[in-house]
Scaffold this motif. Structure first.
Motif, mmCIF file in Angstrom:
data_model
loop_
_atom_site.group_PDB
_atom_site.id
_atom_site.type_symbol
_atom_site.label_atom_id
_atom_site.label_comp_id
_atom_site.label_asym_id
_atom_site.label_seq_id
_atom_site.Cartn_x
_atom_site.Cartn_y
_atom_site.Cartn_z
ATOM 1 N N SER A 158 0.812 -1.218 0.000
ATOM 2 C CA SER A 158 0.000 0.000 0.000
ATOM 3 C C SER A 158 0.851 1.276 0.000
ATOM 4 C CB SER A 158 -0.925 0.009 1.226
ATOM 5 O OG SER A 158 -0.163 -0.023 2.433
ATOM 6 N N ASP A 159 2.184 1.137 0.086
ATOM 7 C CA ASP A 159 3.058 2.311 0.105
ATOM 8 C C ASP A 159 3.214 2.892 -1.296
ATOM 9 O OD1 ASP A 159 3.553 2.201 2.841
ATOM 10 O OD2 ASP A 159 5.217 0.797 2.587
ATOM 11 N N LYS A 160 3.266 4.203 -1.376
ATOM 12 C CA LYS A 160 3.446 4.877 -2.648
ATOM 13 C C LYS A 160 4.924 4.862 -3.042
ATOM 14 C CE LYS A 160 2.621 9.231 -5.075
ATOM 15 N NZ LYS A 160 2.105 10.622 -4.971
ATOM 16 N N VAL A 161 5.200 4.508 -4.276
ATOM 17 C CA VAL A 161 6.574 4.521 -4.778
ATOM 18 C C VAL A 161 6.985 5.966 -5.042
ATOM 19 C CG1 VAL A 161 8.116 3.747 -6.620
ATOM 20 C CG2 VAL A 161 6.274 2.248 -5.814
ATOM 21 N N PRO A 162 8.173 6.399 -4.593
ATOM 22 C CA PRO A 162 8.623 7.773 -4.838
ATOM 23 C C PRO A 162 8.601 8.127 -6.319
ATOM 24 C CG PRO A 162 10.056 6.725 -3.232
ATOM 25 C CD PRO A 162 9.123 5.656 -3.749
ATOM 26 N N ASP A 163 8.216 9.351 -6.618
ATOM 27 C CA ASP A 163 8.141 9.804 -8.003
ATOM 28 C C ASP A 163 9.536 9.868 -8.618
ATOM 29 O OD1 ASP A 163 6.126 11.281 -9.980
ATOM 30 O OD2 ASP A 163 8.030 12.355 -10.043
ATOM 31 N N HIS A 164 9.617 9.584 -9.924
ATOM 32 C CA HIS A 164 10.915 9.554 -10.608
ATOM 33 C C HIS A 164 11.640 10.895 -10.545
ATOM 34 C CE1 HIS A 164 8.101 11.090 -13.651
ATOM 35 N NE2 HIS A 164 9.142 11.749 -14.106
ATOM 36 N N SER A 165 10.885 12.004 -10.472
ATOM 37 C CA SER A 165 11.500 13.329 -10.452
ATOM 38 C C SER A 165 12.273 13.588 -9.158
ATOM 39 C CB SER A 165 10.435 14.411 -10.646
ATOM 40 O OG SER A 165 9.511 14.393 -9.566
ATOM 41 N N THR A 166 12.003 12.790 -8.127
ATOM 42 C CA THR A 166 12.703 12.959 -6.856
ATOM 43 C C THR A 166 14.209 12.785 -7.022
ATOM 44 O OG1 THR A 166 10.759 12.050 -5.716
ATOM 45 C CG2 THR A 166 12.807 12.182 -4.453
ATOM 46 N N PHE A 167 14.618 11.872 -7.904
ATOM 47 C CA PHE A 167 16.042 11.622 -8.096
ATOM 48 C C PHE A 167 16.744 12.844 -8.682
ATOM 49 C CE2 PHE A 167 14.072 7.390 -8.326
ATOM 50 C CZ PHE A 167 14.775 6.759 -7.315
ATOM 51 N N SER A 168 16.191 13.392 -9.751
ATOM 52 C CA SER A 168 16.836 14.547 -10.392
ATOM 53 C C SER A 168 16.847 15.761 -9.472
ATOM 54 C CB SER A 168 16.132 14.884 -11.712
ATOM 55 O OG SER A 168 14.754 15.159 -11.495
ATOM 56 N N GLN A 169 15.778 15.952 -8.713
ATOM 57 C CA GLN A 169 15.727 17.094 -7.804
ATOM 58 C C GLN A 169 16.760 16.964 -6.683
ATOM 59 O OE1 GLN A 169 14.045 19.843 -8.293
ATOM 60 N NE2 GLN A 169 13.116 19.025 -10.150
#
Length: 263
Positions: free
Chosen positions: A97-108
């Motif tokens: 049920s956990d949300k996977v971190p958004d891909h943009s988190t890495f670049s930011q």
């Protein structure tokens, strides 16, 4: 009697994700031998004590490890794969049920929080040390190789840079040099300046230019060393392409070195 699979139903189930992953699965083996809790200490100084809670940094690092191990080059696709793959979710510490971190988190995080911090190098070195302690790295045979990585720059962005640099001299015998400096009439050698030309890109100022018989273009050199016992990468470096030798594969024995950095 022919059986028909019943349609999709909403189910409430209670499960242990680890029981669904075989013991010989690569990610389960890594989790067994390597604890990533040390990452919290490595990155603690990069986070504020105020504000809302961040995404767990260990989750981000584990997601990148999954991407490397399984050849997932796109971080957007990595987000999708971890959302769908139970083994990936379990390894990253995410429940169903956990949300996977958004891909943009890495670049930011690369541009802001981790830029220039050296934290990825510290984490890499610590993992290599843990692998040595667990006996996964023997240090008997090491293979090194380099590969060219094209820059995200067009040929039209290539420009010639001219610099005047001092030609260095390597002193192999320090004691002899010290003795010569005490002799009458000894003079320090005059520094010799030379003009050097090399290519750069106006859009990617950090890349270099490689000019080899089978490879030409703007980009970078990636060099890695691998311990052959279990295929563990023990060293990695990336630099402008004009500073390295393309595809220079070598094999080393432990006896080839005077000392080993991690021993």
């Amino acid at each position: 009697m022919m059986k028909r699979q019943r349609g999709k139903q909403l189910e409430l189930i209670c499960m242990d994700l680890s029981e669904m992953i075989p013991d010989n699965h690569l990610l389960k083996q890594i989790d067994k031998h390597i604890s990533f809790d040390f990452i919290y200490e490595k990155v603690e100084h990069l986070y504020s004590e105020r504000g809302r809670s961040s995404i767990d940094p260990v989750v981000l690092i584990k997601m990148l490890i999954v991407g490397y191990l399984y050849g997932i080059k796109s971080e957007r696709r990595l987000e999708d794969e971890i959302r769908l793959n139970i083994a990936y979710r379990w390894f990253c510490g995410l429940g169903m049920s956990d949300k996977v971190p958004d891909h943009s988190t890495f670049s930011q995080n690369r541009r802001r929080r981790f830029n220039g911090s050296g934290v990825f190098k510290d984490i890499f070195n610590e993992i290599v040390i843990r692998c040595i302690e667990e006996g996964l790295v023997a240090g008997e045979d090491v293979v090194s190789d380099g590969t060219f990585i094209p820059a995200n720059a067009t040929k039209s962005s290539k420009i010639i840079i001219k610099e005047t640099v001092e030609k260095s001299a390597i002193n192999y015998m320090d004691e002899l040099d010290a003795e010569l400096s005490q002799m009458k009439g000894y003079k320090e050698p005059e520094p010799k300046l030379i003009d050097k030309e090399f290519y750069k890109s106006t859009t990617d100022t950090e890349c270099g230019y490689i000019n080899q018989p089978n490879k030409k273009g703007l980009g970078y050199m990636a060099e890695m060393s691998v311990d052959t016992k279990n295929g563990i990468i023990t060293g990695a470096d990336v630099f402008p392409a004009n500073n390295g030798t393309y595809n220079n594969s070598q094999t080393y024995k432990k006896s080839d070195f005077r000392y080993w950095a991690f021993y």
